[in-house]
Every structure is written in structure tokens, then in C-alpha cells.
Write a protein that holds these residues in place. Structure first.
Motif, PDB file in Angstrom:
ATOM      1  N   ASP A 116       0.915  -1.314  -0.161  1.00  0.00           N
ATOM      2  CA  ASP A 116      -0.129  -0.032  -0.485  1.00  0.00           C
ATOM      3  C   ASP A 116       0.388   1.565   0.496  1.00  0.00           C
ATOM      4  N   THR A 117       0.052   3.005  -0.533  1.00  0.00           N
ATOM      5  CA  THR A 117       0.479   3.247  -0.231  1.00  0.00           C
ATOM      6  C   THR A 117       1.283   4.358   1.007  1.00  0.00           C
ATOM      7  N   SER A 132      -0.446   6.085   4.900  1.00  0.00           N
ATOM      8  CA  SER A 132      -1.178   6.702   5.016  1.00  0.00           C
ATOM      9  C   SER A 132      -0.984   8.147   4.003  1.00  0.00           C
ATOM     10  N   ALA A 151       3.132   9.343   2.829  1.00  0.00           N
ATOM     11  CA  ALA A 151       3.048   8.568   1.317  1.00  0.00           C
ATOM     12  C   ALA A 151       4.054   8.818   1.082  1.00  0.00           C
ATOM     13  N   GLY A 202      -1.447   0.775   9.569  1.00  0.00           N
ATOM     14  CA  GLY A 202      -0.658   2.129   8.859  1.00  0.00           C
ATOM     15  C   GLY A 202       0.717   2.741   9.394  1.00  0.00           C
ATOM     16  N   GLN A 243      -6.765   4.732   1.146  1.00  0.00           N
ATOM     17  CA  GLN A 243      -5.427   4.648   2.819  1.00  0.00           C
ATOM     18  C   GLN A 243      -6.220   5.793   3.328  1.00  0.00           C
ATOM     19  N   ARG A 281      -5.950   3.893   6.999  1.00  0.00           N
ATOM     20  CA  ARG A 281      -4.800   3.414   7.338  1.00  0.00           C
ATOM     21  C   ARG A 281      -4.510   4.736   8.387  1.00  0.00           C
TER      22      ARG A 281
END
Length: 384
Positions: A159-160, A162, A166, A250, A347, A350
Motif C-alpha cells: 500500500d502507499t 497514510s 506517502a 498504517g 488510504q 490507515r
């Protein structure tokens, strides 16, 4: 050593179906299937100077990343549709899907040479997926490892992070699988079944677009396993985020707090994200339409509203929206018969409680910098 491929006889094209009033074979989600085939072509046609077929095999996740970049959406529903479309392409020989590797199917050899220029232009216009600089196995390595022994090579992307984080340390949330030596001391005390449960829970909270129900994973239900899972995540700079009986990962607060201010989205992306948060979250919350602690919203911000309230050129605005969609920070939605717009993306699931509070304060300062509430926020920060 070659393959015998059929060709259309003269005068025998699919137009004969209309001549004889025969209904064509219906294709489920024809638009999605065409877009997925375009993503396969983008990944497998590595040498535009040669014919498209047979091309080169590509990992499944690379094809899915290209498909996400093409449609600008990252949610799990889109992934499921793409997998379904790949299976339909496999069944009809437009593509070959085996052991996590995708290749162009033999029907692609029937594309006439005069159509190659159009296909090249199509491939050129498909955007490349945006990937963070992470320690990953090259695509060629995945293909070489999978093809000879037909092994499934996991390739789920991270995932990218929170909205506030980023761009932290690349070591956080890397693509390396959780069987790495860094977890050996944590997993060695458990039997094989428990280890598998921990690894499964680790992967799902890291890569799922939405928080997952704890009832589905033993490592989330069992407090002892959950503590071990939290320790595994902490070694990657991550933490468990709970939303009632649902969990996701997160970035750890201390990692976000200590990171350099130069990381994360650019100025244009932050400005557009702020507009989306103001119109989709802050205003509906002030009108009593949203729960106080929610950062997700069913109230989309229309694109016209964004154009009206920003000084960014149209091209820069669209580029910022595309980058935010790829990062999962905004999602484009439809709203019934209306044009729809943009809402905060997955996002935002997160965010830790501390990150939620910080973001709330930043939104207050952005939306009403001269209000008494903003003055109270600045005074509290100065006191700390």
C-alpha cells in the motif's frame, strides 16, 4: 516446433454473423475485458519493432498495476473485475494465465500487420504504473523463476501508506515477503499452522484496500498472535489500526513524526487533496451529515467544484488527481444520475488516532485560519 494457427478465409469475417442474423457470443463486462487486454499488451509487447505475438511473459501483478493506472482506480472490486476479465481472455485464447504469469494468447497472432501501428499508438498512450522505489525482484526474475517449475510467485504490491506518510523510509512496507529472516525469531516459537496464520494476516492488513474482519483471521482474533503480528509490522515501521472489529495497517506515529518534511505528495497534490477533504468531509460534517470521526465520505466533490476553487491549470489539476488516485488518496465515484466526483480514498482507513487528530487540526487551519478554533490549535501546538 511452431504452432498451427487459423486465419480468416476471404469473405469470412465476424460480419457474417449479421448477414446470417446469428447473435454473437455475448462477453461479460466487454469494456473491462478490452481494457485488461490492453494492459496485457502493454506489459507483454516489450519490443515495438517486432510483432506483438508471442511477446514476453509478465507477472500478474504488473498487469494489474498497469490496469489500475489505465482506469485510475485501486479498490478491490476493480481487481476482482480484472481477474475475471483475465480468466475470460484465457478461456478465449486472447491471453494465457498460469501460475501468476500472463502471456499473450495465440489469437493475438491473428492481428493483421496493418493494425500494428494502431496497437503501438494504444500501448504508447497507456500510462505506466507508478511504483515507489522499493527493493523488488525484477519482472524478468519473477518470470524466469515461475515458468520452469510452474511455481506461484507472490507479487502483491504494498500500500502507499497514510495520507501523511506517502513517502517515508522505503524499508517500511517493502515488497519482501514476511518469511524474511527479520521475522525468524518471532515465528520460530509457533508451529507451522500458526506461522501460516501470522503470515496471512500480515499480508492482508498490509495489502487490503479496506480493513478486514478479525473473525476471518486467527492472528487477528487471538490477542497473543495479534501482539506478534504487531511486532512484525513494527519492524517495517508499521502499526495495527483498529476500527471496531476490523483491522488494517498504517505507518507508525513515531515514523511519521520523525520523517523529513520533503517527502509525500507534491504541492499541487496536497492542494487538491485539501479541496476534496474540505468539500467531501469538512462541509458535510459541519452540516451534520457525517459522523465526527469519519474521514471517508459518500459526498463527492464535483470536478467543476475543484476547477472553480483552484488556481492550478487544468492539466496540472488532472495530473494531481491522477497521482492521488494512483496513491489511493482519492477515489472517483459516480453519484446516481449526477456527474459524481471525488471522495477521500481507501488510504484514509490507515490513519492512526494520532494521525486523525493531526489531520483534523491541519484541515481546521486550512479551511478557517482566522477562526477561534484555528487560534486554539496554534496555541496548543505552541505550548507543546
Amino acid at each position: 516446433t511452431g504452432l498451427a494457427l487459423p486465419v480468416w478465409p476471404d469473405g469470412a469475417t465476424p460480419s457474417l454473423l449479421e448477414e446470417h442474423q446469428v447473435a454473437p457470443m455475448p462477453v461479460e463486462r466487454a469494456g473491462e475485458t478490452r481494457r485488461v487486454l490492453a494492459a496485457v499488451l502493454k506489459c507483454c509487447w516489450d519490443d515495438p519493432s517486432a510483432d506483438p505475438w508471442p511477446g514476453e511473459p509478465a507477472p500478474l501483478e504488473r498487469v494489474l498495476d498497469t490496469y489500475r493506472a489505465l482506469i485510475g482506480r485501486t479498490d478491490d472490486l476493480m481487481r476482482n473485475w480484472a481477474i475475471g476479465a483475465l480468466r475470460r481472455l484465457h478461456d478465449s485464447s486472447w491471453a494465457v494465465l498460469a501460475d501468476g504469469i500472463v502471456s499473450l494468447g495465440p489469437r493475438c497472432a491473428l492481428w493483421p500487420a496493418e493494425s500494428h501501428a494502431v496497437l503501438k499508438d494504444l500501448v504508447r498512450r497507456i500510462p505506466d504504473p507508478e511504483r515507489r522505489a522499493l527493493p523488488v525482484v525484477p519482472d524478468a526474475g519473477l518470470v524466469a523463476a515461475a515458468l520452469p517449475e510452474r511455481r506461484v510467485m507472490p507479487g502483491a504490491g504494498p500500500d502507499t501508506g497514510s495520507p501523511e506518510a506517502a513517502g517515508p523510509d522505503p524499508a517500511a512496507g517493502s515488497r519482501a515477503e514476511p518469511g524474511a529472516p527479520e521475522f525468524d525469531d518471532l515465528l520460530s516459537t509457533y508451529d507451522e499452522r500458526r506461522r501460516a496464520e501470522l503470515v496471512s494476516a500480515f499480508m492482508v492488513v498490509e495489502h487490503a484496500a479496506e480493513p478486514v474482519q478479525e473473525a476471518r483471521f486467527a492472528a487477528l482474533r487471538d490477542p497473543a498472535l495479534r501482539r506478534t503480528l504487531a511486532e512484525m509490522l513494527s519492524r517495517r515501521g508499521r502499526t495495527l489500526v483498529q476500527q471496531r472489529e476490523r483491522w488494517i495497517s498504517g505507518y507508525a506515529d513515531e515514523l511519521v513524526r520523525d520523517r523529513s518534511p520533503g517527502g509525500g505528495p507534491g504541492e499541487s497534490e496536497r492542494a487538491v487533496l485539501t479541496l476534496v477533504l474540505v468539500h467531501s468531509v469538512a462541509i458535510p460534517r459541519a452540516e451534520g451529515l457525517l459522523p465526527e470521526d469519519s474521514w471517508l465520505s459518500p459526498h463527492p466533490t464535483p470536478a467543476d467544484e475543484l476547477r472553480r476553487h483552484t488556481q492550478l491549470p487544468i492539466g496540472e489539476l488532472e495530473s494531481a488527481l491522477r497521482a492521488l488516485r494512483h496513491a489511493g488518496l482519492v477515489t472517483q465515484v459516480k453519484a446516481g444520475e449526477e456527474a459524481g466526483g471525488y471522495v477521500p480514498g481507501p488510504q484514509f482507513h490507515r490513519l492512526t488516532p494520532e494521525a486523525r487528530r493531526r489531520l483534523q487540526e491541519e484541515l481546521i487551519l486550512a479551511a478557517g485560519p482566522d477562526t477561534p478554533l484555528a487560534a486554539a490549535v496554534r496555541a496548543r501546538r505552541a505550548a507543546r
